[in-house]
Design an enzyme around this catalytic site. Structure first.
Site, PDB file in Angstrom:
ATOM      1  N   HIS A 207      35.550 -25.452  16.368  1.00  0.00           N
ATOM      2  CA  HIS A 207      34.487 -25.303  15.766  1.00  0.00           C
ATOM      3  C   HIS A 207      33.232 -26.483  16.769  1.00  0.00           C
ATOM      4  CE1 HIS A 207      30.987 -25.520  13.314  1.00  0.00           C
ATOM      5  NE2 HIS A 207      31.308 -24.275  13.271  1.00  0.00           N
ATOM      6  N   LYS A 209      30.930 -28.283  19.419  1.00  0.00           N
ATOM      7  CA  LYS A 209      29.871 -27.238  20.416  1.00  0.00           C
ATOM      8  C   LYS A 209      29.825 -28.398  21.520  1.00  0.00           C
ATOM      9  CE  LYS A 209      29.435 -24.861  16.944  1.00  0.00           C
ATOM     10  NZ  LYS A 209      29.872 -24.720  15.382  1.00  0.00           N
ATOM     11  N   ASP A 214      27.509 -33.324  34.878  1.00  0.00           N
ATOM     12  CA  ASP A 214      28.024 -34.053  35.486  1.00  0.00           C
ATOM     13  C   ASP A 214      28.229 -35.626  35.293  1.00  0.00           C
ATOM     14  OD1 ASP A 214      27.436 -32.439  38.336  1.00  0.00           O
ATOM     15  OD2 ASP A 214      25.346 -33.263  38.040  1.00  0.00           O
ATOM     16  N   HIS A 380      20.808 -23.044   9.555  1.00  0.00           N
ATOM     17  CA  HIS A 380      22.254 -23.784  10.194  1.00  0.00           C
ATOM     18  C   HIS A 380      22.270 -24.462  10.803  1.00  0.00           C
ATOM     19  CE1 HIS A 380      25.929 -22.813  13.558  1.00  0.00           C
ATOM     20  NE2 HIS A 380      26.225 -22.152  12.080  1.00  0.00           N
ATOM     21  N   LYS A 382      23.058 -28.872  11.458  1.00  0.00           N
ATOM     22  CA  LYS A 382      24.231 -29.670  10.462  1.00  0.00           C
ATOM     23  C   LYS A 382      23.210 -31.491  11.528  1.00  0.00           C
ATOM     24  CE  LYS A 382      26.838 -26.209  12.183  1.00  0.00           C
ATOM     25  NZ  LYS A 382      26.726 -25.532  10.867  1.00  0.00           N
ATOM     26  N   ASP A 387      19.041 -43.606   5.426  1.00  0.00           N
ATOM     27  CA  ASP A 387      17.885 -44.640   5.226  1.00  0.00           C
ATOM     28  C   ASP A 387      16.852 -45.327   6.377  1.00  0.00           C
ATOM     29  OD1 ASP A 387      19.415 -45.575   3.744  1.00  0.00           O
ATOM     30  OD2 ASP A 387      20.138 -46.940   4.992  1.00  0.00           O
TER      31      ASP A 387
END
Length: 462
Positions: A207, A209, A214, A380, A382, A387
């Protein structure tokens, strides 16, 4: 078929069910899961044997042992960028990852698809030596073809381009898309989690991404490659998501993480470049988790981060199916006087998960956790804010799939300035959200409440 043959077949199925039940008792992660599988395999083997073959394994075998990744070369951070003192309270997470926080990072928060894809595609188009690209989903649509064109142009310019996509997440990607890239010099492979000893296991998914350009610039977050991530497809539009751009030593860790996945599939390392020092001052740690880990890294990461909070814990997740450890950590944070908020969608993209999330949201509200539903479109992103100095952005959802079944990645950053940017973003999100209260569950029709409890039975797979 004769009666004796039918009887023999039934007896054989029950014998196989008994052996499979013994395997489940020995290897299933939780007692509840072991009981469920064992009873089903013994009593109804003709219904449960096949699902157990595909869904029953709790560990991903062989990963990181068959092909040890070649560590990328990294350059030290500048000496005038000390580690943030706030990193000390996350020492358990560093020990879990086997690496320490490092300083000298420049971070940029990218809010929603337009900003994120403009930055990612521009960085890819400027690659001069090496381009590492990994997504859970790649679609052959307008955005997917934009990516394809850039990859082909960079490969034609002599850039070494390596692309990974998840074979299950990208099941709709036509072979011609892949063939066109290969013909143009792009090395592209599906991450097939079911190979070798995991051949029948379709439940494990990659899952992550990750984009690394470079060896100097990297991106992580929640966005995949598809027009829906630009908010161009109803009924989920507009699409709310977040990506992070990094420069600094953590880019080398993302290279290494990509290399581990790449070597699992190809047996050879991808090109790895030195990571130059950046001119930023943020401290960061790359957190990687997956079903090959000896410990439940994803759940432990969230638990440790929440337990470290003293003022606030703000979480944004599309799927709210916390396990016992994370739920207990959130409840303890409330008892410490921490401002605990969870932002979830108001629209479902997966109905079973949405039903289970609704029940978990009800229990969370009863425990004093404030839960909000984002109203404008599908949420969507995450994101975790701890704090006034710490934020995490990546691919990890708050559900069992991300905790135990998926390969995931997140960047944990300790920097008051960056945390202030994340706080401003989430404050705007909460201003467009509706608070969940106990009436949301109590006033729901009886059959819908039953459906919520049935959906919760599938928590280990959600």
């Amino acid at each position: 078929m004769t009666a004796s043959a039918l009887t023999s077949g039934i007896v054989l199925l029950h014998l196989l069910g008994v052996f499979a039940a013994m395997h489940a008792v020995m290897h299933t992660r939780t007692p509840q899961g072991a009981i469920g599988w064992a009873l089903g395999l013994i009593l109804l083997p003709y219904l449960t044997l096949l699902p157990y073959l595909y869904l029953g394994s709790s560990r991903f075998l062989g990963y990181r042992t068959t092909y040890p990744a070649t560590p990328p070369r990294t350059l030290p951070a500048t000496p005038d960028a000390p580690i943030e003192p706030g990193c000390a309270r996350f020492a358990a997470i560093g020990a879990l990852q086997g690496r320490a926080f490092r300083s000298g990072h420049r971070l940029r928060l990218l809010i929603d698809g337009d900003a994120a894809f403009d930055a990612m595609l521009a960085a890819m188009a400027a690659a001069r030596h090496c381009l590492l690209v990994q997504f859970f989903i790649i679609h052959d649509d307008t955005l997917g073809r934009r990516l394809q064109q850039i990859l082909l142009e960079r490969a034609a310019a002599g850039v070494r381009v390596c692309v990974l996509f998840d074979g299950i997440g990208s099941h709709a990607l036509p072979q011609r898309y892949v063939d066109t890239l290969r013909a143009g010099g792009v090395a592209i492979h599906p991450f097939a989690t079911h190979r070798w000893r995991n051949r029948l296991q379709l439940n494990f998914r990659n899952h992550r991404k990750i984009v690394v350009v470079d060896g100097a610039c990297a991106f992580v977050g929640g966005l995949n490659i598809g027009d829906e991530y630009l908010g161009l497809k109803s009924p989920l539009a507009p699409w709310r998501d977040t990506q992070l751009e990094l420069q600094g030593p953590a880019v080398g860790d993302l290279q290494q993480l990509f290399a581990q996945d790449w070597q699992w599939i190809t047996g050879a390392p991808p090109p790895l470049l030195p990571t130059p020092a950046a001119d930023g001052h943020a401290s960061a740690l790359i957190v990687a988790s997956g079903p090959a880990d000896p410990q439940e890294t994803g759940s432990l990461f969230f638990t440790a981060a929440i337990n470290a909070a003293r003022q606030r814990v703000w979480l944004s997740t599309p799927y709210f199916v916390p396990d016992h450890a994370v739920r207990a950590a959130l409840q303890l944070a409330v008892l410490r006087g921490v401002d605990v908020r969870v932002l979830i969608p108001s629209r479902p993209d997966h109905h079973t998960v949405f039903l289970a999330s609704t029940l978990h949201a009800h229990h969370a509200v009863r425990a004093g956790i404030r839960v909000f539903r984002y109203q404008p479109g599908f949420l969507h992103q995450k994101v975790m804010l701890i704090d006034r100095d710490t934020a995490a952005i990546g691919s990890m959802n708050l559900d069992s799939r991300s905790f135990r079944l998926n390969f995931e990645v997140a960047a944990l950053a300790v920097d008051p300035g960056f945390a202030a940017d994340v706080a401003a973003m989430l404050t705007a999100d909460f201003s467009q959200a509706r608070a969940v209260d106990e009436c949301d569950y109590r006033d729901a029709p009886y059959l819908r409440r039953v459906a919520m409890h049935v959906a919760r039975l599938f928590d280990p797979l959600l």
